[in-house]
Design a protein around this motif. Structure first.
Motif, short mmCIF file in Angstrom:
data_model
loop_
_atom_site.label_atom_id
_atom_site.label_comp_id
_atom_site.label_asym_id
_atom_site.label_seq_id
_atom_site.Cartn_x
_atom_site.Cartn_y
_atom_site.Cartn_z
N GLN A 58 -9.71 8.15 78.20
CA GLN A 58 -9.13 6.82 78.43
C GLN A 58 -8.46 6.28 77.18
O GLN A 58 -7.39 5.68 77.25
N HIS A 59 -9.07 6.47 76.04
CA HIS A 59 -8.49 5.98 74.78
C HIS A 59 -7.12 6.62 74.52
O HIS A 59 -6.15 5.92 74.19
N GLN A 60 -7.04 7.92 74.70
CA GLN A 60 -5.77 8.62 74.48
C GLN A 60 -4.73 8.19 75.53
O GLN A 60 -3.55 8.02 75.21
N ALA A 61 -5.16 7.97 76.76
CA ALA A 61 -4.24 7.50 77.81
C ALA A 61 -3.66 6.15 77.44
O ALA A 61 -2.46 5.92 77.61
N MET A 62 -4.48 5.24 76.93
CA MET A 62 -3.99 3.93 76.50
C MET A 62 -2.95 4.07 75.39
O MET A 62 -1.92 3.40 75.41
N GLN A 63 -3.22 4.95 74.43
CA GLN A 63 -2.28 5.15 73.33
C GLN A 63 -0.94 5.69 73.84
O GLN A 63 0.12 5.20 73.47
N ILE A 64 -0.99 6.69 74.69
CA ILE A 64 0.22 7.32 75.21
C ILE A 64 1.02 6.34 76.07
O ILE A 64 2.23 6.18 75.90
N LEU A 65 0.34 5.66 76.98
CA LEU A 65 1.02 4.72 77.87
C LEU A 65 1.60 3.53 77.11
O LEU A 65 2.68 3.03 77.43
N THR A 66 0.90 3.07 76.08
CA THR A 66 1.42 1.99 75.25
C THR A 66 2.67 2.44 74.51
O THR A 66 3.66 1.70 74.44
N GLU A 67 2.65 3.65 73.98
CA GLU A 67 3.82 4.17 73.28
C GLU A 67 5.00 4.33 74.25
O GLU A 67 6.14 3.97 73.91
N PRO A 111 1.68 -2.27 94.35
CA PRO A 111 3.09 -2.13 93.93
C PRO A 111 3.57 -0.68 94.03
O PRO A 111 2.81 0.26 93.76
N SER A 112 4.83 -0.52 94.38
CA SER A 112 5.38 0.83 94.52
C SER A 112 5.34 1.60 93.20
O SER A 112 5.12 2.82 93.20
N VAL A 113 5.51 0.90 92.09
CA VAL A 113 5.45 1.57 90.78
C VAL A 113 4.06 2.18 90.56
O VAL A 113 3.94 3.27 89.99
N CYS A 114 3.04 1.53 91.04
CA CYS A 114 1.68 2.06 90.92
C CYS A 114 1.48 3.23 91.88
O CYS A 114 0.89 4.25 91.53
N HIS A 115 1.96 3.05 93.10
CA HIS A 115 1.84 4.10 94.10
C HIS A 115 2.55 5.38 93.64
O HIS A 115 2.06 6.48 93.87
N ASN A 116 3.69 5.23 92.99
CA ASN A 116 4.49 6.38 92.57
C ASN A 116 3.99 7.04 91.29
O ASN A 116 4.39 8.16 90.98
N PHE A 117 3.11 6.36 90.53
CA PHE A 117 2.58 6.95 89.30
C PHE A 117 1.62 8.07 89.66
O PHE A 117 0.72 7.90 90.48
N LYS A 118 1.80 9.22 89.05
CA LYS A 118 0.92 10.37 89.27
C LYS A 118 0.28 10.77 87.94
O LYS A 118 0.96 10.88 86.92
N ALA A 119 -1.00 10.97 87.97
CA ALA A 119 -1.72 11.38 86.77
C ALA A 119 -1.28 12.78 86.34
O ALA A 119 -1.30 13.71 87.14
N VAL A 120 -0.86 12.88 85.09
CA VAL A 120 -0.51 14.17 84.49
C VAL A 120 -1.07 14.18 83.08
O VAL A 120 -1.15 13.13 82.42
N GLU A 121 -1.45 15.34 82.59
CA GLU A 121 -2.15 15.42 81.31
C GLU A 121 -1.32 14.89 80.14
O GLU A 121 -1.86 14.25 79.25
N CYS A 148 -6.63 11.70 89.08
CA CYS A 148 -6.78 10.47 88.32
C CYS A 148 -8.20 10.42 87.75
O CYS A 148 -9.16 10.75 88.44
N ARG A 149 -8.32 10.01 86.50
CA ARG A 149 -9.62 9.91 85.84
C ARG A 149 -10.30 8.61 86.29
O ARG A 149 -9.85 7.51 85.96
N LEU A 150 -11.36 8.72 87.05
CA LEU A 150 -12.06 7.54 87.54
C LEU A 150 -12.56 6.67 86.39
O LEU A 150 -12.98 7.20 85.36
N HIS A 151 -12.48 5.38 86.56
CA HIS A 151 -12.97 4.38 85.61
C HIS A 151 -12.16 4.34 84.32
O HIS A 151 -12.63 3.82 83.31
#
Length: 83
Positions: free
Chosen positions: A68-77, A51-61, A3-6
């Protein structure tokens, strides 16, 4: 991938439908989680009230992207595609 800190994108972009600490009615997509610190660290990490949904989320490229900016774009999409 670690996971990318911060980053905090996974604590902001997605919705959470279940009730959890400080969010009795869940969390809307794009809403900053109230359990996210000012420096974008989860204050519930490793705790049973996370929450279990947070616990189960695993960081993948392919989800977290290169920053962080690209992560926001991808997760929003992804959130938009599931609605």
């Amino acid at each position: 991938m670690e996971c990318r800190l911060h980053c905090g994108a996974c604590c902001i972009a997605p919705s959470i439908s279940s009730s959890f600490l400080n969010h009795p009615n869940g969390k809307k997509a794009g809403e900053r989680c109230k359990n996210l610190s000012n420096d974008n660290l989860c204050q519930l990490f490793g705790k049973p009230e996370r929450p279990s949904v947070c616990h189960n989320f695993k960081a993948v490229e392919w989800v977290c992207g290169k920053d962080q900016h690209q992560a926001m774009q991808i997760l929003t999409e992804l959130e938009n595609l599931t609605n």
